[in-house]
Design a protein around this motif. Structure first.
Motif, PDB file in Angstrom:
ATOM      1  N   VAL A 159       0.859  -1.193   0.000  1.00  0.00           N
ATOM      2  CA  VAL A 159       0.000   0.000   0.000  1.00  0.00           C
ATOM      3  C   VAL A 159       0.895   1.242   0.000  1.00  0.00           C
ATOM      4  O   VAL A 159       1.710   1.416   0.914  1.00  0.00           O
ATOM      5  N   PRO A 160       0.795   2.116  -0.978  1.00  0.00           N
ATOM      6  CA  PRO A 160       1.642   3.307  -1.032  1.00  0.00           C
ATOM      7  C   PRO A 160       1.322   4.276   0.108  1.00  0.00           C
ATOM      8  O   PRO A 160       0.196   4.306   0.613  1.00  0.00           O
ATOM      9  N   PRO A 161       2.305   5.097   0.538  1.00  0.00           N
ATOM     10  CA  PRO A 161       2.121   6.006   1.681  1.00  0.00           C
ATOM     11  C   PRO A 161       0.945   6.965   1.512  1.00  0.00           C
ATOM     12  O   PRO A 161       0.272   7.305   2.492  1.00  0.00           O
ATOM     13  N   LYS A 162       0.676   7.433   0.282  1.00  0.00           N
ATOM     14  CA  LYS A 162      -0.376   8.419   0.082  1.00  0.00           C
ATOM     15  C   LYS A 162      -1.761   7.789  -0.064  1.00  0.00           C
ATOM     16  O   LYS A 162      -2.765   8.508  -0.154  1.00  0.00           O
ATOM     17  N   ALA A 163      -1.836   6.485  -0.047  1.00  0.00           N
ATOM     18  CA  ALA A 163      -3.124   5.813  -0.269  1.00  0.00           C
ATOM     19  C   ALA A 163      -4.068   6.068   0.905  1.00  0.00           C
ATOM     20  O   ALA A 163      -3.673   6.039   2.073  1.00  0.00           O
ATOM     21  N   THR A 164      -5.336   6.306   0.577  1.00  0.00           N
ATOM     22  CA  THR A 164      -6.369   6.478   1.600  1.00  0.00           C
ATOM     23  C   THR A 164      -6.796   5.112   2.118  1.00  0.00           C
ATOM     24  O   THR A 164      -7.139   4.219   1.331  1.00  0.00           O
ATOM     25  N   LEU A 165      -6.766   4.966   3.432  1.00  0.00           N
ATOM     26  CA  LEU A 165      -7.212   3.723   4.042  1.00  0.00           C
ATOM     27  C   LEU A 165      -8.710   3.751   4.320  1.00  0.00           C
ATOM     28  O   LEU A 165      -9.413   2.762   4.088  1.00  0.00           O
ATOM     29  N   ARG A 215     -22.226  12.150  11.364  1.00  0.00           N
ATOM     30  CA  ARG A 215     -23.487  12.849  11.085  1.00  0.00           C
ATOM     31  C   ARG A 215     -24.262  12.985  12.392  1.00  0.00           C
ATOM     32  O   ARG A 215     -24.398  12.026  13.164  1.00  0.00           O
ATOM     33  N   HIS A 216     -24.762  14.191  12.667  1.00  0.00           N
ATOM     34  CA  HIS A 216     -25.495  14.419  13.918  1.00  0.00           C
ATOM     35  C   HIS A 216     -26.412  15.619  13.772  1.00  0.00           C
ATOM     36  O   HIS A 216     -26.248  16.447  12.869  1.00  0.00           O
ATOM     37  N   HIS A 217     -27.356  15.700  14.696  1.00  0.00           N
ATOM     38  CA  HIS A 217     -28.225  16.876  14.773  1.00  0.00           C
ATOM     39  C   HIS A 217     -27.613  17.810  15.806  1.00  0.00           C
ATOM     40  O   HIS A 217     -27.554  17.486  16.993  1.00  0.00           O
ATOM     41  N   SER A 218     -27.168  18.967  15.350  1.00  0.00           N
ATOM     42  CA  SER A 218     -26.522  19.924  16.241  1.00  0.00           C
ATOM     43  C   SER A 218     -27.568  20.668  17.064  1.00  0.00           C
ATOM     44  O   SER A 218     -28.460  21.319  16.512  1.00  0.00           O
ATOM     45  N   VAL A 219     -27.456  20.566  18.395  1.00  0.00           N
ATOM     46  CA  VAL A 219     -28.387  21.273  19.265  1.00  0.00           C
ATOM     47  C   VAL A 219     -28.202  22.774  19.137  1.00  0.00           C
ATOM     48  O   VAL A 219     -29.170  23.535  19.098  1.00  0.00           O
ATOM     49  N   GLU A 220     -26.959  23.223  19.039  1.00  0.00           N
ATOM     50  CA  GLU A 220     -26.670  24.655  18.967  1.00  0.00           C
ATOM     51  C   GLU A 220     -27.151  25.256  17.651  1.00  0.00           C
ATOM     52  O   GLU A 220     -27.754  26.331  17.623  1.00  0.00           O
ATOM     53  N   ARG A 221     -26.924  24.559  16.537  1.00  0.00           N
ATOM     54  CA  ARG A 221     -27.274  25.093  15.224  1.00  0.00           C
ATOM     55  C   ARG A 221     -28.691  24.742  14.800  1.00  0.00           C
ATOM     56  O   ARG A 221     -29.236  25.332  13.860  1.00  0.00           O
ATOM     57  N   GLY A 222     -29.280  23.732  15.434  1.00  0.00           N
ATOM     58  CA  GLY A 222     -30.634  23.350  15.086  1.00  0.00           C
ATOM     59  C   GLY A 222     -30.762  22.717  13.719  1.00  0.00           C
ATOM     60  O   GLY A 222     -31.819  22.822  13.076  1.00  0.00           O
ATOM     61  N   GLU A 223     -29.717  22.049  13.264  1.00  0.00           N
ATOM     62  CA  GLU A 223     -29.749  21.407  11.952  1.00  0.00           C
ATOM     63  C   GLU A 223     -28.845  20.183  11.941  1.00  0.00           C
ATOM     64  O   GLU A 223     -28.007  20.010  12.829  1.00  0.00           O
ATOM     65  N   VAL A 224     -29.021  19.349  10.926  1.00  0.00           N
ATOM     66  CA  VAL A 224     -28.193  18.163  10.772  1.00  0.00           C
ATOM     67  C   VAL A 224     -26.873  18.552  10.112  1.00  0.00           C
ATOM     68  O   VAL A 224     -26.859  19.288   9.123  1.00  0.00           O
ATOM     69  N   VAL A 225     -25.788  18.058  10.668  1.00  0.00           N
ATOM     70  CA  VAL A 225     -24.450  18.387  10.165  1.00  0.00           C
ATOM     71  C   VAL A 225     -23.709  17.088   9.850  1.00  0.00           C
ATOM     72  O   VAL A 225     -23.767  16.131  10.622  1.00  0.00           O
ATOM     73  N   GLU A 226     -23.035  17.058   8.717  1.00  0.00           N
ATOM     74  CA  GLU A 226     -22.209  15.903   8.349  1.00  0.00           C
ATOM     75  C   GLU A 226     -20.803  16.367   8.003  1.00  0.00           C
ATOM     76  O   GLU A 226     -20.628  17.327   7.245  1.00  0.00           O
ATOM     77  N   THR A 227     -19.813  15.715   8.582  1.00  0.00           N
ATOM     78  CA  THR A 227     -18.413  16.030   8.303  1.00  0.00           C
ATOM     79  C   THR A 227     -17.686  14.746   7.919  1.00  0.00           C
ATOM     80  O   THR A 227     -18.158  13.639   8.194  1.00  0.00           O
ATOM     81  N   ALA A 228     -16.516  14.899   7.287  1.00  0.00           N
ATOM     82  CA  ALA A 228     -15.741  13.739   6.843  1.00  0.00           C
ATOM     83  C   ALA A 228     -14.253  14.003   7.030  1.00  0.00           C
ATOM     84  O   ALA A 228     -13.779  15.120   6.818  1.00  0.00           O
ATOM     85  N   GLU A 229     -13.527  12.977   7.460  1.00  0.00           N
ATOM     86  CA  GLU A 229     -12.075  13.028   7.590  1.00  0.00           C
ATOM     87  C   GLU A 229     -11.512  11.736   7.015  1.00  0.00           C
ATOM     88  O   GLU A 229     -12.169  10.689   7.034  1.00  0.00           O
ATOM     89  N   THR A 230     -10.276  11.797   6.525  1.00  0.00           N
ATOM     90  CA  THR A 230      -9.645  10.605   5.957  1.00  0.00           C
ATOM     91  C   THR A 230      -8.353  10.287   6.702  1.00  0.00           C
ATOM     92  O   THR A 230      -7.713  11.172   7.285  1.00  0.00           O
ATOM     93  N   ILE A 231      -7.974   9.017   6.671  1.00  0.00           N
ATOM     94  CA  ILE A 231      -6.693   8.588   7.207  1.00  0.00           C
ATOM     95  C   ILE A 231      -5.954   7.843   6.099  1.00  0.00           C
ATOM     96  O   ILE A 231      -6.544   7.015   5.382  1.00  0.00           O
ATOM     97  N   ARG A 232      -4.667   8.162   5.952  1.00  0.00           N
ATOM     98  CA  ARG A 232      -3.862   7.578   4.884  1.00  0.00           C
ATOM     99  C   ARG A 232      -2.812   6.633   5.468  1.00  0.00           C
ATOM    100  O   ARG A 232      -2.556   6.618   6.665  1.00  0.00           O
ATOM    101  N   ARG A 233      -2.193   5.877   4.578  1.00  0.00           N
ATOM    102  CA  ARG A 233      -1.173   4.919   5.013  1.00  0.00           C
ATOM    103  C   ARG A 233      -0.042   5.631   5.743  1.00  0.00           C
ATOM    104  O   ARG A 233       0.463   5.122   6.752  1.00  0.00           O
TER     105      ARG A 233
END
Length: 606
Positions: free
Chosen positions: A498-504, A510-528
């Motif tokens: 697996v090359p070092p830059k490859a995404t694993l 995803r959650h309903h934010s109490v403070e913002r009053g809306e559904v929020v989705e975020t994403a993060e990646t981890i690589r080799r």
């Protein structure tokens, strides 16, 4: 002079006998942080597990200001009448001995981090949380035995490895419960290995702090890291940690709270001073409340009763707490129904509206099945009245009901076995328990099929969510409080080359934010390249989580830890503890693994 002589003689006898009994007025019972009802000097014995247990509140409040009833560990009751000081200036000074006792206990516990294995495994170790734990009777106990009787647990199985070619998505609801770890700790401290069904791995892992930083903005910060898996075979196996840290909310900035405490006062709560520990716990919490907070109190034995409508009058609250006394059977359903009715009548918009159940989880009157109670609290949770459950007692304890109630009530489940644990739950983590920052929080991890051959989620077996429901916001997931950290661990097997830059993997939250009053989705990646080159240079937080998870895997007799060795794990925990100097919870973990290794050796006849 005669009085002075008699007093001196009495104190001399008490000291020679190893104990000094101090008596405080009824009003002091709600202030355990400033009260020591029984102080036992450390005896000249090698049994370090016994002497801290003498520090306890009375089982019940006596009928007059000058009468205090206590119980010894063996169960004998002692009633001592003593003049109560009429002014605070005349009251005995209890802070110095209490402070000295705490210092001695913590120092002894921390010293065990560097102790030779033989000292811990052969002689036992003293735990600073063990006051309420009965001394071990010795001998051995099979893990499936019920040393405490009438304990109710449910096994949810163990997650398998999944080939990414078949399914590269892993989806689950977040969970901040910690009750399983505290229950298992109680077993081990009492001289028994816990039943496998009592162990929920994620609750072990989520008990500890891994040093994750809070978000600079938004509700959550996501921390991803990995290293070669220390307890798996083969160089291609890696351990990934997904750490999700909620934003902090300082106590002064949280909304006012209306708290309805539902206290089980049935006869079973007389055992082991359970009700006395509840009273101590509520006394601790009382000191943390703000001027705009309100507290109500509902009790139930054979029937339920409203003891106190929500009020900010601390003296009235203390008085109600002091009046608690055990007796009768257990009509948990009626107690909860009354509590929800009270919470609805005193509901405050813009405030925290929460019910806190303090019980051993037993329900033997009324419609006692969990479903009949669960259906009553689901709608209330949707309308803003959340439920936290706090368990007390060992023997005649229903872990299943307490965990399910908290899950359905959009709250968390904790277990209190000692005053330090009560302080952790009701003082140190109070804001997190009260203020929810995210509802229906869930995670989906997408593994790259070219980089990862297979994966296994450690724990969260009863939090599984269908992959296609990740973006269905009507699906029940988890609630996260301010400052909470949720950790999930994956074992993965990398593909070859697996090359070092490859995404694993890509981690989506995803959650309903109490403070913002809306559904929020975020994403993060981890690589080799984000993985540590070796276990020895991995972040201490990841290594700690791995040790805790392996401890849980062995205790629950997971197939994936069938060759697990508690002795080897104890040695690894000792080495790791050097990275957490002064951390009492890590030090305690070391002692627990050592004790469990000794108990397992006895069970195997080694």
């Amino acid at each position: 002079r005669r009085s002075a002589f008699l007093l001196a003689a009495t104190l001399a006898v008490a000291v020679i006998g190893g104990s000094l009994v101090l008596h405080l007025s009824r009003s002091d019972l709600a202030r355990p942080e400033a009260a020591v009802f029984r102080v036992t000097e450390r005896p000249s014995t090698t049994d370090d597990t016994r002497w801290p247990r003498e520090l306890r509140l009375p089982d019940a409040v006596a009928s007059s200001e000058d009468e205090v009833a206590t119980a010894s560990p063996a169960g004998e009751r002692e009633v001592v009448r003593s003049p109560v000081p009429s002014t605070e200036a005349e009251a005995p000074r209890t802070d110095p001995p209490a402070a000295r006792k705490k210092i001695v206990e913590e120092r002894a516990l921390l010293e065990l981090q560097a102790a030779p294995p033989a000292r811990l495994r052969d002689a036992g170790a003293m735990d600073y949380r063990s006051q309420a734990v009965p001394p071990s009777t010795g001998g051995t106990a099979e893990p499936n035995d019920q040393p405490y009787g009438d304990m109710f647990f449910e096994s949810y199985g163990v997650n398998p490895f999944v080939d990414t070619e078949d399914d590269n998505l892993s989806t689950f609801g977040l969970d901040v419960d910690t009750g399983s770890y505290a229950v298992a700790r109680r077993y081990v401290q009492g001289g028994h290995l816990p039943p496998a069904a009592a162990v929920r791995l994620e609750e072990f892992v989520n008990y500890f702090d891994y040093g994750d930083a809070p978000p600079s903005r938004g509700d959550f910060a996501v921390h991803l890291e990995g290293a070669p898996a220390p307890f798996a075979e083969g160089p291609r196996y890696q351990l990934l940690r997904v750490g999700i840290r909620a934003r902090d909310v300082v106590a002064e900035e949280r909304p006012p709270a209306t708290l309805i405490f539902v206290v089980d006062v049935s006869g079973s709560m007389a055992r082991e001073n359970r009700l006395g520990l509840v009273q101590q716990s509520l006394g601790l919490l009382l000191g943390e409340l703000g001027a705009d907070d309100r507290v109500g109190l509902v009790i139930y034995g054979s029937t339920g009763r409203i003891l106190l409508e929500p009020t900010g009058d601390h003296e009235a609250i203390r008085s109600a707490i002091e009046r608690l006394a055990p007796g009768g059977s257990t009509n948990a359903e009626e107690g909860l129904v009354l509590a929800y009715g009270l919470a609805e009548r005193f509901f405050r918009d813009g405030a925290i509206n929460r019910i806190v159940l303090c019980s051993d989880g037993v329900a033997n009157v009324g419609r006692t099945g969990p479903d009949s109670i669960l259906e009553r609290i689901g709608t209330a949770a949707e309308n803003g009245i959340e439920l936290t459950t706090v368990g007390f007692g060992m023997g005649n304890y229903n872990d299943v009901l307490m965990e399910q109630l908290a899950d359905r009530g959009d709250g968390s489940y904790a277990y209190v076995d000692s005053l330090p644990e009560a302080r952790r739950v009701f003082v140190e983590n109070l804001t997190g328990m009260l203020q929810t920052v995210a509802r229906e929080a869930k995670v989906q991890v997408e593994f790259d099929k070219d980089a990862v051959e297979r994966y296994r989620l450690l724990g969260y077996e009863n939090r599984d969510i269908a992959d296609e429901d990740f973006r269905d916001d009507s699906v029940d997931a988890g609630e996260i409080g301010a400052g909470h950290t949720v950790t999930a661990l994956y074992e993965i097997k990398l593909a070859e080359e697996v090359p070092p830059k490859a995404t694993l993997a890509t981690v989506r939250l995803r959650h309903h934010s109490v403070e913002r009053g809306e559904v929020v989705e975020t994403a993060e990646t981890i690589r080799r390249r984000d993985l540590a080159a070796s276990w020895d240079v991995a972040d201490p937080g990841l290594r700690l989580a791995a040790v805790v998870a392996e401890f849980a895997e062995i205790l629950r007799r997971s197939y994936w830890a069938k060759d697990g060795d508690l002795d080897a794990l104890f040695a690894e925990a000792q080495r790791l503890s050097a990275a957490f100097p002064g951390d009492l919870e890590v030090a305690e973990l070391v002692t627990l693994i050592g004790r469990a290794a000794r108990l397992d050796g006895q069970r195997r006849g080694n």
